[in-house]
Write a protein that holds these residues in place. Structure first.
Motif, PDB file in Angstrom:
ATOM      1  N   LEU A 193       2.749   5.920   9.725  1.00  0.00           N
ATOM      2  CA  LEU A 193       3.876   5.172  10.281  1.00  0.00           C
ATOM      3  C   LEU A 193       5.197   5.919  10.149  1.00  0.00           C
ATOM      4  CD1 LEU A 193       3.039   1.579   8.965  1.00  0.00           C
ATOM      5  CD2 LEU A 193       2.507   2.585  11.206  1.00  0.00           C
ATOM      6  N   LYS A 194       5.173   7.077   9.488  1.00  0.00           N
ATOM      7  CA  LYS A 194       6.410   7.845   9.350  1.00  0.00           C
ATOM      8  C   LYS A 194       6.120   9.333   9.414  1.00  0.00           C
ATOM      9  CE  LYS A 194       6.323   7.488   4.271  1.00  0.00           C
ATOM     10  NZ  LYS A 194       7.076   6.940   3.102  1.00  0.00           N
ATOM     11  N   SER A 215       2.867   6.712   1.046  1.00  0.00           N
ATOM     12  CA  SER A 215       3.055   5.330   1.484  1.00  0.00           C
ATOM     13  C   SER A 215       3.253   5.278   2.994  1.00  0.00           C
ATOM     14  CB  SER A 215       4.265   4.699   0.782  1.00  0.00           C
ATOM     15  OG  SER A 215       5.469   5.318   1.215  1.00  0.00           O
ATOM     16  N   GLU A 216       2.883   4.156   3.596  1.00  0.00           N
ATOM     17  CA  GLU A 216       3.058   3.934   5.041  1.00  0.00           C
ATOM     18  C   GLU A 216       2.483   5.099   5.856  1.00  0.00           C
ATOM     19  OE1 GLU A 216       6.985   1.338   5.567  1.00  0.00           O
ATOM     20  OE2 GLU A 216       7.408   3.308   4.705  1.00  0.00           O
ATOM     21  N   ARG A 225      11.626   7.562   8.629  1.00  0.00           N
ATOM     22  CA  ARG A 225      11.284   6.349   9.360  1.00  0.00           C
ATOM     23  C   ARG A 225      12.544   5.509   9.513  1.00  0.00           C
ATOM     24  NH1 ARG A 225       6.926   1.439   8.063  1.00  0.00           N
ATOM     25  NH2 ARG A 225       6.852   0.704  10.227  1.00  0.00           N
TER      26      ARG A 225
END
Length: 341
Positions: free
Chosen positions: A250-251, A246-247, A236
């Motif tokens: 989004l990545k 995590s996230e 990311r």
């Protein structure tokens, strides 16, 4: 759930997964809002060099279609179409990302109806298949060894009642394809889905060839006792990390490719292995040095990153496959490492 299911949902859930949302993914710099750069975005000379091998394959197999899987921004398709011209009657892109498809359609609109999009493989396929950084994005299963016992590593909700994701291990009969020497703790991946994809491709490719470019190793290197932390990585904003929990969405989440497994899956489906080598050697075999000589200095500097060992030249590999009679493919003329598979 198993990590392969988690990875699939994190990347491909409609509207939420990383490759199914509208966030920008590919670009040269973090300031563009992108997360990573691939070889076609880094230098147009990548596609022009690859075109030498694709053109040779089209001629040898007497086909006139290209199929690209996971076409990203459409940059590679543009480079191949410009270099090969009318030798390509149809260029079909198979991509699950609606956002990337819209970007591809914009950049490729001048090629008209020569470019088509498909959501899945046809039952019968003829032509040359290309895939740049597509195998690494296919879900993998995680195996972990602790106290001498193997477990499959999956993902669960934390027991405290929160929505936090945590790792969860369960005993399994699954094993890496090679015995990993020693009794030390060990984490690695097995590649059921990428290998199944190659088998399906082999069953449906009646005449033609395929070239896959990705980062990875042959089996003996992949499951080396010292590679005990696995290869799963996230990307990311042009930064890498090892925490896929995590996230989420989004990545990017990737794993290195076991090229021995890919070669064996191809052979099981009736394909021949044309060769296997580093991206640097492959591009030089395909004439990249000559292309660089005629390029401006900034373009040469970018193209150097494609072949330098500390950049993309060594960590990325190329494997060539064919349906029908094999031939001494140009990209593997020097530095062929097929014996390492």
């Amino acid at each position: 759930m198993g990590f392969d299911d988690f990875m699939s949902q994190a990347l491909y859930t409609p509207g939420l997964g990383y490759y199914a949302n509208d966030l920008r993914k590919l670009g040269l710099m973090p300031g563009s809002g992108s997360d990573f750069v691939t070889a076609p975005e880094l230098s147009p000379l990548f596609g022009r060099a690859l075109a030498a091998q694709v053109g040779e394959a089209l001629d040898h197999t007497q086909t006139d279609e290209i199929w690209e899987f996971g076409a990203g921004s459409g940059a590679l398709a543009q480079q191949l179409l410009e270099a090969l011209g009318t030798r390509v009657r149809h260029y079909t892109i198979v991509d699950v990302s609606g956002a990337l498809r819209a970007r591809q359609q914009q950049i490729l609109q001048r090629f008209g109806d020569r470019v088509r999009w498909a959501s899945k493989l046809p039952d019968i396929l003829r032509g040359v298949v290309v895939g740049n950084e597509v195998l690494d994005a296919m879900p993998v299963q995680l195996l972990t060894r602790g106290a001498g016992r193997w477990h499959e590593r999956g993902v669960a909700l934390a027991s405290d009642g929160s929505e936090r994701l945590v790792w969860s291990d369960r005993p399994t009969h699954l094993r890496p394809p090679l015995d990993v020497e020693g009794m030390h703790d060990y984490l690695t991946e097995i590649h059921v889905q990428p290998e199944a994809f190659v088998r399906t491709l082999g069953e449906r490719l009646t005449h033609g060839a395929a070239f896959f470019i990705d980062y990875g190793f042959p089996e003996a290197e992949y499951y080396h006792p010292q590679r005990h932390m696995g290869t799963v990585m996230c990307h990311r904003a042009h930064q890498s990390d090892t925490d896929p929990l995590s996230e989420v969405g989004l990545k990017d989440i990737t794993a290195h490719v076991n090229f021995t497994g890919i070669a064996m899956a191809a052979q099981e489906a009736g394909l021949e292995v044309l060769g296997y080598t580093s991206q640097g050697r492959f591009l030089l075999n395909c004439g990249l040095a000559g292309l660089m000589e005629s390029a401006e200095l900034p373009a040469r500097a970018q193209a150097h990153k494609l072949i330098m060992e500390h950049e993309m030249g060594e960590i990325f590999k190329v494997i060539g496959l064919c349906a029908g009679d094999p031939w001494p493919a140009r990209g593997f003329a020097a530095g062929n490492r097929i014996h390492t598979l």
